[in-house]
Design a protein around this motif. Structure first.
Motif, short mmCIF file in Angstrom:
data_model
loop_
_atom_site.label_atom_id
_atom_site.label_comp_id
_atom_site.label_asym_id
_atom_site.label_seq_id
_atom_site.Cartn_x
_atom_site.Cartn_y
_atom_site.Cartn_z
N GLU A 118 -34.12 -1.07 -31.79
CA GLU A 118 -33.47 -2.37 -31.98
C GLU A 118 -32.42 -2.63 -30.93
O GLU A 118 -32.18 -3.77 -30.56
CB GLU A 118 -32.78 -2.43 -33.35
CG GLU A 118 -33.74 -2.46 -34.52
CD GLU A 118 -33.00 -2.16 -35.84
OE1 GLU A 118 -33.62 -1.62 -36.74
OE2 GLU A 118 -31.78 -2.45 -35.91
N PHE A 119 -31.76 -1.56 -30.49
CA PHE A 119 -30.68 -1.70 -29.52
C PHE A 119 -30.99 -0.80 -28.33
O PHE A 119 -30.35 0.23 -28.14
CB PHE A 119 -29.33 -1.32 -30.15
CG PHE A 119 -28.92 -2.22 -31.28
CD1 PHE A 119 -29.34 -1.97 -32.58
CD2 PHE A 119 -28.13 -3.34 -31.04
CE1 PHE A 119 -28.98 -2.82 -33.62
CE2 PHE A 119 -27.76 -4.18 -32.07
CZ PHE A 119 -28.19 -3.93 -33.36
N SER A 123 -20.78 -10.37 -31.68
CA SER A 123 -22.21 -10.64 -31.80
C SER A 123 -22.89 -9.53 -32.60
O SER A 123 -22.60 -8.35 -32.43
CB SER A 123 -22.83 -10.72 -30.41
OG SER A 123 -24.23 -10.71 -30.51
N LEU A 152 -25.74 -8.72 -32.07
CA LEU A 152 -26.69 -8.10 -31.14
C LEU A 152 -26.04 -6.94 -30.38
O LEU A 152 -26.66 -6.36 -29.49
CB LEU A 152 -27.18 -9.15 -30.13
CG LEU A 152 -27.80 -10.41 -30.75
CD1 LEU A 152 -28.17 -11.40 -29.67
CD2 LEU A 152 -29.03 -10.05 -31.58
N THR A 177 -28.98 -5.36 -27.76
CA THR A 177 -30.41 -5.69 -27.79
C THR A 177 -30.92 -6.00 -26.39
O THR A 177 -32.10 -5.81 -26.10
CB THR A 177 -30.66 -6.91 -28.69
OG1 THR A 177 -29.82 -7.98 -28.26
CG2 THR A 177 -30.35 -6.58 -30.15
#
Lengths: 353, 107
Positions: free
Chosen positions: B10-11, B41, B43, B69
């Motif tokens: 995911e990251f 964020s 993300l 991300t």
């Protein structure tokens, strides 16, 4: 701890908009406030532009140490003499607020002093009360970011009326961009000077008071339209050319009359005849003049401070923070975040009865 | 804010910083001042801690782990963090108790 003279001393840091202010205040044993230092540096953007959050945060980080050192030097105090470090928790612009909070936290940790988070609006109100000595006025708080009519009741600063959209100062600042007026020292100040050259004609702008509240975005839109008409050589209502000075004059007369109306409505509601004007727009002498006439008609008076205190500054944060600290209030480090929205009536005003 | 349960898929973009400080006290001050604000964020994720330098028992290193991300989010977040670190460092250099006392005696 009060020092040997029974004084408590606080350092306050403010940066919710484009002014970085750090000030040091002392409360003596009798509770009187003394300004030991009040240092400010303003981020001025070029004509035709406004200040953006990222650039403003960058400015505050760049000048924090310089302004803090100057504040300590002017006050002649060392960190050990301080009781607490106060900072603006909100409301305001997120990035700029946080950049100042990071500096304040670092000072708090290095110097071993507690932190006190302060509501920016309450800072303005308490400084205005301290400087003018007004006992229990209706407060008109007008700045680039806020427009509120406030009255104190049962340990809260209650909002009686406010803008439904943009702040009156934001209306002025954005119109200054339309006319490409300089932002130095402040766009509103330059509009005020230009307006003094107007007065020949009052152009046609809407007047938008809605009960206890008011609205400025439509007026700004119409003012921008008139500016475009002016540029294309259009005539005013009397068939003559009109100038930026005429526009500035008309805008001020309109929006200030609106502010006077909603302030008077609040005064009638609470039975007060004193008005305290705080916030950057409060420096405007035409506004003070109009408000003064209304207050005098009601057998009262208007109180205002000069630009040292009505424009955003660190000393008001130090003062309001120290008042809270003296009632036992502190902000834990883990909770020392900033918030863009922070209503004036969220603060429990424990230091008043 | 430990987020060890985030998966690398995911990251995928990450950056680790080890920022040395003169002593453990200053590294700890930096950690406590900087970890208060959450990442803006969703993300981006960040872990902050102090760590020992090689051959020392003192925790003088500020250990920063960023995961994002995309590379762009990583760059933006890390650049912003570095600006905050620069402010903390400047405050330490110019306004720490010993610095101010030295300034007074030499004035």
């Amino acid at each position: 701890m009060p020092d040997s003279q029974g004084r408590r001393i606080a350092l306050g840091c403010e940066g919710s908009a484009n002014k970085l202010g750090i000030g040091i205040i002392a409360h003596d044993a009798s509770g009187a406030a003394h300004v030991l230092s009040n240092v400010r540096h303003t981020f001025v953007s070029p004509p035709g532009t406004g200040f953006l959050p990222k650039d403003t945060a960058h400015h505050h980080r760049s000048f924090f140490v310089r302004v803090a050192k100057q504040a300590l030097r002017d006050a002649g105090v060392s960190p050990s003499a301080l009781d607490c470090i106060c900072f603006t928790r909100g409301p305001g612009m997120g990035g700029p607020l946080t950049s100042v909070a990071v500096g304040a936290r670092t000072l708090s940790l290095l110097w071993g002093k507690p932190l006190v988070g302060v509501n920016h609006c309450v800072g303005h109100i308490e400084m205005g009360r301290a400087i003018t000595g007004a006992s229990n006025p209706v407060v008109l708080y007008v700045s680039g970011g806020n427009t509120q009519v406030i009255a104190y009741a049962e340990q809260r600063y209650r909002i009686f009326g406010e803008t439904l959209d943009i702040a009156v100062g934001n209306c002025l600042d954005r119109f200054a961009r339309t006319l490409e007026i300089s932002n130095d020292p402040a766009p509103g100040y330059n509009i005020e000077q230009l307006a003094k050259q107007g007065g020949r004609v009052l152009l046609d702008l809407p007047y938008a008071v809605k009960g206890m509240d008011c609205s400025f975005s439509g007026i700004l839109g119409r003012a921008d339209e008139l500016a475009a008409v002016m540029r294309s050589g259009g005539k005013g209502p009397d068939g003559e050319d009109f100038t930026p000075a005429d526009l500035c004059f008309t805008l001020q007369e309109t929006i200030f009359a609106m502010l006077v109306e909603i302030t008077e409505r609040a005064m009638a509601h609470v039975g007060s005849n004193q008005v305290l004007i705080v916030g950057g727009v409060g420096c405007n002498e035409r506004l003070q003049d109009m408000m003064g006439k209304m207050a005098a008609e009601r057998g009262g008076s208007v109180y205002a401070t000069d630009e040292r205190f009505c424009i955003d500054n660190g000393i008001m944060i130090a003062h309001a923070g120290l008042l809270a600290y003296e009632t036992g209030f502190e902000t834990a480090l883990e909770e020392s975040t900033c918030t863009q929205r922070f209503r004036t009536d969220e603060v429990f005003v424990k230091w008043r009865n | 804010m430990a987020t060890d349960n985030s998966s690398p898929e995911e990251f995928p973009c990450s950056l680790t910083l080890n920022i040395p400080f003169p002593d453990a006290r200053l590294a700890s001050v930096a950690l406590r001042a900087l970890k208060v604000d959450k990442e803006l964020s969703a993300l981006v994720q960040r872990d902050l801690s102090t760590a020992t330098a090689a051959g020392s028992e003192e925790e003088t290193i500020l250990h920063v782990k960023y995961r994002a991300t995309t590379n762009r989010m990583l760059r933006v977040a890390v650049n912003s963090f570095m600006e905050s670190v620069a402010l903390v460092l400047e405050v330490m250099e110019e306004l720490d108790v010993d610095v101010l006392e030295a300034g007074e005696t030499s004035a």
